[in-house]
Write a protein that holds these residues in place. Structure first.
Motif, PDB file in Angstrom:
ATOM      1  N   ILE A  12       0.885  -1.158   0.000  1.00  0.00           N
ATOM      2  CA  ILE A  12       0.000   0.000   0.000  1.00  0.00           C
ATOM      3  C   ILE A  12       0.919   1.202   0.000  1.00  0.00           C
ATOM      4  CG2 ILE A  12      -1.771   1.309   1.228  1.00  0.00           C
ATOM      5  CD1 ILE A  12      -2.773  -1.312   2.416  1.00  0.00           C
ATOM      6  N   ARG A  13       0.739   2.050  -1.004  1.00  0.00           N
ATOM      7  CA  ARG A  13       1.637   3.184  -1.205  1.00  0.00           C
ATOM      8  C   ARG A  13       0.856   4.354  -1.801  1.00  0.00           C
ATOM      9  NH1 ARG A  13       1.746   3.640  -6.433  1.00  0.00           N
ATOM     10  NH2 ARG A  13       1.764   1.851  -7.833  1.00  0.00           N
ATOM     11  N   PRO A  14       1.430   5.562  -1.763  1.00  0.00           N
ATOM     12  CA  PRO A  14       0.742   6.695  -2.405  1.00  0.00           C
ATOM     13  C   PRO A  14       0.586   6.452  -3.909  1.00  0.00           C
ATOM     14  CG  PRO A  14       2.478   7.467  -0.956  1.00  0.00           C
ATOM     15  CD  PRO A  14       2.647   5.982  -1.064  1.00  0.00           C
ATOM     16  N   PHE A  15      -0.477   6.981  -4.462  1.00  0.00           N
ATOM     17  CA  PHE A  15      -0.656   6.929  -5.910  1.00  0.00           C
ATOM     18  C   PHE A  15       0.366   7.818  -6.589  1.00  0.00           C
ATOM     19  CE2 PHE A  15      -5.038   5.378  -5.238  1.00  0.00           C
ATOM     20  CZ  PHE A  15      -5.056   4.384  -6.207  1.00  0.00           C
ATOM     21  N   ILE A  16       0.769   7.411  -7.768  1.00  0.00           N
ATOM     22  CA  ILE A  16       1.616   8.233  -8.632  1.00  0.00           C
ATOM     23  C   ILE A  16       0.917   8.365  -9.980  1.00  0.00           C
ATOM     24  CG2 ILE A  16       3.801   7.718  -7.460  1.00  0.00           C
ATOM     25  CD1 ILE A  16       4.315   5.540  -9.570  1.00  0.00           C
ATOM     26  N   GLU A  17       1.305   9.336 -10.771  1.00  0.00           N
ATOM     27  CA  GLU A  17       0.643   9.617 -12.047  1.00  0.00           C
ATOM     28  C   GLU A  17       0.533   8.388 -12.942  1.00  0.00           C
ATOM     29  OE1 GLU A  17      -1.082  12.112 -13.466  1.00  0.00           O
ATOM     30  OE2 GLU A  17      -0.946  13.238 -11.604  1.00  0.00           O
ATOM     31  N   SER A  18       1.554   7.541 -12.944  1.00  0.00           N
ATOM     32  CA  SER A  18       1.533   6.372 -13.833  1.00  0.00           C
ATOM     33  C   SER A  18       0.493   5.324 -13.411  1.00  0.00           C
ATOM     34  CB  SER A  18       2.922   5.736 -13.924  1.00  0.00           C
ATOM     35  OG  SER A  18       3.346   5.277 -12.658  1.00  0.00           O
ATOM     36  N   ASP A  19      -0.159   5.512 -12.265  1.00  0.00           N
ATOM     37  CA  ASP A  19      -1.204   4.591 -11.801  1.00  0.00           C
ATOM     38  C   ASP A  19      -2.577   4.912 -12.384  1.00  0.00           C
ATOM     39  OD1 ASP A  19       0.583   3.265 -10.084  1.00  0.00           O
ATOM     40  OD2 ASP A  19       0.152   4.650  -8.427  1.00  0.00           O
ATOM     41  N   LYS A  20      -2.696   5.999 -13.122  1.00  0.00           N
ATOM     42  CA  LYS A  20      -4.009   6.479 -13.564  1.00  0.00           C
ATOM     43  C   LYS A  20      -4.802   5.417 -14.327  1.00  0.00           C
ATOM     44  CE  LYS A  20      -5.503  10.811 -14.726  1.00  0.00           C
ATOM     45  NZ  LYS A  20      -5.346  12.099 -15.379  1.00  0.00           N
ATOM     46  N   ASN A  21      -4.190   4.701 -15.250  1.00  0.00           N
ATOM     47  CA  ASN A  21      -4.927   3.695 -16.032  1.00  0.00           C
ATOM     48  C   ASN A  21      -5.411   2.546 -15.152  1.00  0.00           C
ATOM     49  OD1 ASN A  21      -4.732   5.090 -18.444  1.00  0.00           O
ATOM     50  ND2 ASN A  21      -2.839   4.074 -19.037  1.00  0.00           N
ATOM     51  N   ASP A  22      -4.564   2.083 -14.231  1.00  0.00           N
ATOM     52  CA  ASP A  22      -4.992   1.016 -13.315  1.00  0.00           C
ATOM     53  C   ASP A  22      -6.148   1.492 -12.443  1.00  0.00           C
ATOM     54  OD1 ASP A  22      -3.060  -0.762 -14.262  1.00  0.00           O
ATOM     55  OD2 ASP A  22      -1.640  -0.289 -12.659  1.00  0.00           O
ATOM     56  N   PHE A  23      -6.063   2.724 -11.947  1.00  0.00           N
ATOM     57  CA  PHE A  23      -7.117   3.305 -11.121  1.00  0.00           C
ATOM     58  C   PHE A  23      -8.424   3.386 -11.908  1.00  0.00           C
ATOM     59  CE2 PHE A  23      -9.495   6.933  -9.435  1.00  0.00           C
ATOM     60  CZ  PHE A  23      -9.544   6.630  -8.089  1.00  0.00           C
ATOM     61  N   THR A  24      -8.330   3.836 -13.142  1.00  0.00           N
ATOM     62  CA  THR A  24      -9.505   3.932 -14.011  1.00  0.00           C
ATOM     63  C   THR A  24     -10.131   2.562 -14.217  1.00  0.00           C
ATOM     64  OG1 THR A  24      -8.625   5.888 -15.120  1.00  0.00           O
ATOM     65  CG2 THR A  24     -10.310   4.645 -16.307  1.00  0.00           C
ATOM     66  N   ASP A  25      -9.300   1.542 -14.411  1.00  0.00           N
ATOM     67  CA  ASP A  25      -9.817   0.174 -14.575  1.00  0.00           C
ATOM     68  C   ASP A  25     -10.613  -0.265 -13.342  1.00  0.00           C
ATOM     69  OD1 ASP A  25      -8.629   0.032 -17.070  1.00  0.00           O
ATOM     70  OD2 ASP A  25      -6.937  -1.201 -16.401  1.00  0.00           O
ATOM     71  N   ILE A  26     -10.138   0.098 -12.167  1.00  0.00           N
ATOM     72  CA  ILE A  26     -10.827  -0.269 -10.926  1.00  0.00           C
ATOM     73  C   ILE A  26     -12.201   0.398 -10.867  1.00  0.00           C
ATOM     74  CG2 ILE A  26     -10.784   0.006  -8.401  1.00  0.00           C
ATOM     75  CD1 ILE A  26      -7.646  -0.259  -8.734  1.00  0.00           C
TER      76      ILE A  26
END
Length: 164
Positions: A12-26
């Motif tokens: 569990i870590r802070p979000f970073i910009e490169s996580d946007k697509n994974d976040f969107t998928d969720i």
């Protein structure tokens, strides 16, 4: 203080910009958003939500990452919750269904919750869970949250849980 927890295959870590697509998928996954009042979000809505979480100074949302494939499989943290009484902030967890039974989920969430309480200087942590959400109801029990009372959150019959 930045929160970072790691247990074997999950972090569990802070979000970073490169996580946007994974976040969107969720946020576009039907099962993951089944008990959310918003339901499945559009790509634009999910992108806007991600940007809000990245810039939010009041509460933070954190990425749950599967370290085996470096993919964000969920998000957790604090958010405002709207019911008849002020209960903010509220603990939230969105997790892709394939990871509900992950062996490292409890060992990574338990210290994370303790750190959230400490970091935000909370007397306890609260969570609102839809009454029909069996996974989250069981998880709250496993994380030592106590069911306090029935509430309605954004029109959904739910329970207020607290941990001390």
């Amino acid at each position: 203080m930045t929160l970072f927890i790691k247990h074997h295959q999950l972090s569990i870590r802070p979000f970073i910009e490169s996580d946007k697509n994974d976040f969107t998928d969720i946020l576009q996954h039907r099962a993951c958003m089944k008990y959310s009042i918003t339901g499945v979000l559009s790509k634009q809505q999910a992108d806007d939500c991600f940007n809000m979480f990245i810039s939010n100074k009041k509460h933070k949302m954190y990425a749950i990452e599967d370290l085996d494939n470096s993919t964000v499989i969920g998000c957790t943290g604090l958010q405002d919750c709207f019911i008849d009484e002020a209960i903010e902030p509220s603990f939230i967890l969105r997790l892709l269904p394939d990871f509900h039974d992950h062996q490292d989920l409890l060992p990574v969430l338990q210290p994370f919750i303790k750190q959230l309480i400490s970091l935000y200087q909370l007397p306890h942590l609260q969570a609102v869970v839809a009454q029909n959400n069996q996974f989250s109801t069981q998880l709250m029990s496993d994380l030592n949250f106590e069911k306090v009372k029935a509430v309605t959150c954004r029109g959904i019959a739910s329970y207020l849980h607290k941990t001390y």
